[in-house]
Write an enzyme that holds these catalytic residues in place. Structure first.
Site, short mmCIF file in Angstrom:
data_model
loop_
_atom_site.label_atom_id
_atom_site.label_comp_id
_atom_site.label_asym_id
_atom_site.label_seq_id
_atom_site.Cartn_x
_atom_site.Cartn_y
_atom_site.Cartn_z
N THR A 1 0.85 -1.20 0.00
CA THR A 1 0.00 0.00 0.00
C THR A 1 0.87 1.24 0.00
OG1 THR A 1 0.07 0.16 2.41
CG2 THR A 1 -1.80 -1.04 1.42
N ASP A 2 0.29 2.34 -0.42
CA ASP A 2 0.92 3.62 -0.10
C ASP A 2 0.73 3.80 1.41
OD1 ASP A 2 2.19 6.04 -0.08
OD2 ASP A 2 1.10 6.86 -1.78
N TRP A 3 1.45 4.78 1.94
CA TRP A 3 1.52 4.92 3.41
C TRP A 3 0.15 5.25 4.03
CZ3 TRP A 3 5.26 2.59 1.72
CH2 TRP A 3 6.43 2.35 2.41
N TRP A 4 -0.32 4.37 4.87
CA TRP A 4 -1.62 4.48 5.56
C TRP A 4 -2.81 4.44 4.60
CZ3 TRP A 4 2.32 8.07 6.74
CH2 TRP A 4 2.99 7.81 7.95
N ALA A 5 -2.65 3.75 3.47
CA ALA A 5 -3.72 3.81 2.47
C ALA A 5 -4.66 2.61 2.55
CB ALA A 5 -3.13 3.90 1.07
#
Ligand code: BGC
Length: 710
Positions: A215-219
């Protein structure tokens, strides 16, 4: 492995590391941001702990049109990633320059998917040759920062395949990229981390991707959906949807343990491929400041510079004894070497353009400096504008000098991840400054220090215009090399520079509204749009002048007919008839029959699209033959198929007089239509020098999935 051990591998443990399972000998794997440097571990404010080599940003790399140059630069970044203890580099960014105001344009290569995909493949291969996993990002349609975590990019399937997915397809099929990062935004209503159609069917099924999806960060917003869709790891840690939460879902029966097994197998296989399991890197960061890396950064920065205009051959400059050179502008005070956000690094050192120029000219000429005006360099800062006294001082200096160099543009505050620009105007009083300096001294070189397009109201009056991008830590050296003619400006525009914002393809569909971004221009992104609408542009895609003169001649094709499964080599002779060594980019476009949608039922095709290119370096007087290979995909389009149409015809009991119009198929895929296609060979999308015709025999069946990407 126990279930708890297995799920621990599906989420990070902190910002940059994956989990450790000591009894199995699985150590932590460290990730680091790119793309223009290996940032390494960061403080809470995102600043690096140790310095990095800073190579030119994405749009500068795009402007090189040179896979070999891109590979040299990304190889150096990969070496630095290892010196920072990282085995995974979060780069390259391959989203497209859909709109000039996207905050992250500077990180991305181009408006054109083939140029972007080809350079991304070169970037990735060089990174992975250094035993570092490259991560192509952000899948997919992540072309705005406004509401980036919520908004949905609404895009039709054909445009998705022909434009936005294409660079990812190149990354997988041409470079065997080992990691893919899903985007923050939704696409057609779905978060990509949950989207089995893209992850399982297209990425793994059609393209044969064998790596990991993160994932992208916190996505990540789900557990079971993403687990089933094929997401492998949530970043950063501790996991919220994966990790222990995934274990819980398995225990409750909501998720299958076999899904977890697949993820663990993929993660460990990829880590193993780079030796991350047997040869853990030193945890401490030991980045080296090497002269060979500096040299690469400097050469690539010069190879990216685009000479937009050079009336009367003002450039290169050769200030004679006793002459005076005025350096003016906020950029002359402090060059912008990179954009803002996760791509930001702390370079090994910073260079002052004035110092570099003074040092290079020595006693030969005098270098005088005046900023003229200033622009903000960080949020909430009121630019310390030097006011009218500021511009007047600069003007006086320009008037009393033999030549003026004005460096204007943006910086990592104006072009950054996290927000879009609100205007294409140059920040602050820079346009005014340029105007007045041009008035005071007609021998003025205007240098544009930006990552994406800015308005150029003075463009018609400036005799020399040089786009130097965010050129990395060696920008000052490279700029002086180019200004003085020790290096040529080797770049060509990887984007169109529009005349007005209102002319641009996504105007009216950018940024999001009610958390929707309509990709209403469809396939007509960049030059495809300006071609179709006959709109004027400031400078066309592919444009860039040289310090020498190249001619194209004797264009020929290895065959005038494209055979099924075949390729055609397009060759052209390029001769350097000038007095200096230089390079040229041979651009090959394909124009489908009819030049767009003409007949009822015919489908819209771009007037022409870039299908290949090659950069050639020639000494003065030298001649070379350039070859660009076209394949079936160079002539094909994606048909989403139309099964409903057949059902409707049946229900109409044959009472459908217009049933003969158009081409309706039941099977989606890449198709070839019969016809005479023009192959256009040129030095920009607006400067076509040679034309050939290739006959294509259509095929009622889609191309096989294994047909080479193009
Ligand atoms: C960016 C990614 C980056 C990640 C880690 C996110 O905000 O979108 O490109 O790799 O942060 O810094």
């Amino acid at each position: 492995m126990t279930l708890d051990e297995k799920v621990s591998l599906t989420a990070g443990v902190d910002d940059w590391h994956t989990a450790t399972i000591e009894r199995m000998g699985v150590g932590p794997v460290k990730m680091t941001d790119g793309p223009n440097g290996a940032r390494g571990a960061t403080r809470a404010d995102g600043e690096s702990l140790t310095p990095s080599l800073c190579i030119p940003s994405g749009s500068a790399l795009g402007a090189t049109w040179d896979p070999a140059a891109v590979a040299r630069a990304s190889g150096a970044v990969a070496r630095q990633a290892r010196e920072k203890g990282a085995q995974v580099l979060l780069a390259p960014t391959v989203n497209l320059h859909r709109h000039p105001l996207w905050g992250r344009n500077f990180e991305s290569f181009s408006e054109d998917p083939l140029l972007c995909g080809t350079l991304a493949a070169a970037y990735i291969r060089a990174v992975q040759e250094h035993q570092v996993i490259a991560t192509v990002k952000h899948l997919v349609c992540n072309e705005t920062e406004h509401e980036r975590r919520m908004c949905s990019s609404e895009v039709d399937e054909r445009t998705l395949r022909e434009l936005y997915l294409l660079p990812f397809e190149f990354a997988v099929r041409e470079a065997d990229v080992q990691a893919v990062m899903t985007s923050y935004n939704r696409t057609n209503g779905h978060y990509l981390a949950d989207d089995a159609r893209v992850l399982a069917e297209i990425l793994r099924g059609e393209w044969g991707f064998t790596g990991i999806v993160m994932t992208d960060w916190w996505a990540l917003i789900s557990t079971v959906e993403a687990a089933e869709a094929g997401l492998d790891i949530e970043m950063p840690g501790p996991g919220r949807g994966f990790g222990p939460a995934l274990g819980k879902a398995v225990k409750s029966g909501a998720a299958r343990e076999s899904w977890v097994d697949d993820k663990v197998r993929r993660l460990l296989t990829v880590y193993h491929r780079v030796g991350a399991l047997d040869d853990p890197l030193e945890a401490d960061e030991h980045p080296m400041d090497r002269s060979e890396d500096r040299a690469v950064a400097r050469q690539v920065a010069a190879a990216a510079m685009v000479l937009l205009k050079n009336d009367g051959d003002l450039l290169p400059l050769s200030p004679g004894a006793g002459q005076r050179v005025a350096l003016i502008g906020p950029g002359a005070q402090s060059l912008a070497t990179m954009g803002g956000g996760s791509a930001r690094v702390v370079p090994h050192y910073e260079l002052s353009l004035t110092d570099v120029l003074r040092h290079r000219l020595g006693d030969r000429a005098e270098v005088v400096f005046e900023p003229g005006c200033q622009i903000a360099t960080q949020p909430r800062q009121t630019a310390d504008d030097l006011g009218p006294e500021g511009i007047a001082r600069a003007v006086r200096l320009a008037a009393s000098s033999d030549v003026a160099i004005v460096v204007v543009g943006t910086n990592s505050f104006w072009e950054s991840e996290g927000y879009d620009r609100v205007s294409m105007e140059l920040p602050g009083r820079q346009a005014d400054l340029v105007d007045q300096v041009l008035e005071a001294n007609p021998r003025t070189v205007v240098v544009l220090n930006t990552g994406s397009p800015v308005a150029l109201p003075f463009g018609g009056r400036a005799p020399a215009l040089l786009q130097c991008w965010f050129g990395g830590q060696e920008l000052a050296n490279a700029l002086v090399d180019v200004l003085l003619g020790d290096a040529e400006p080797g770049g060509r525009l990887p984007i169109t520079l529009p005349e007005r914002l209102e002319h641009t393809p996504a105007y009216g569909n950018f940024p999001s509204e009610s958390s929707i971004v309509h990709y209403g221009e469809g396939q007509l992104v960049g030059y495809r749009w300006y071609d179709a609408r006959h709109l004027p542009v400031a400078f066309p895609f592919g444009h860039g002048l040289s310090y020498t003169t190249m001619t194209f001649s004797r264009a020929r094709a290895s065959s005038t007919v494209l055979a099924a499964g075949g390729t055609i080599d397009i060759q052209v002779e390029v001769e350097n008839i000038g007095a200096r060594a230089g390079s040229e980019v041979v651009q090959v476009y394909v124009a489908p029959p009819g030049g767009g949608r003409l007949a009822p039922g015919a489908r819209l095709r771009p007037v022409k699209a870039l299908k290949g290119f090659a950069k050639v370096h020639l000494a003065a007087g030298e001649k070379g033959t350039v070859t660009v290979t076209l394949n079936e995909r160079s002539f094909a389009y994606y048909d989403v198929a139309d099964a409903d149409w057949f059902a409707i015809i049946e229900r109409l009991h044959g009472h459908a007089p217009d049933a003969r119009h158009g081409l309706h198929r039941t099977e989606p895929g890449w198709y070839l239509d019969s016809g005479s296609y023009e192959v256009l060979i040129g030095r920009s999308s607006a400067d076509i020098c040679e034309r050939l015709v290739v006959e294509v025999e259509g095929n009622p069946k889609p191309l096989p999935a294994t047909a080479p990407v193009g």
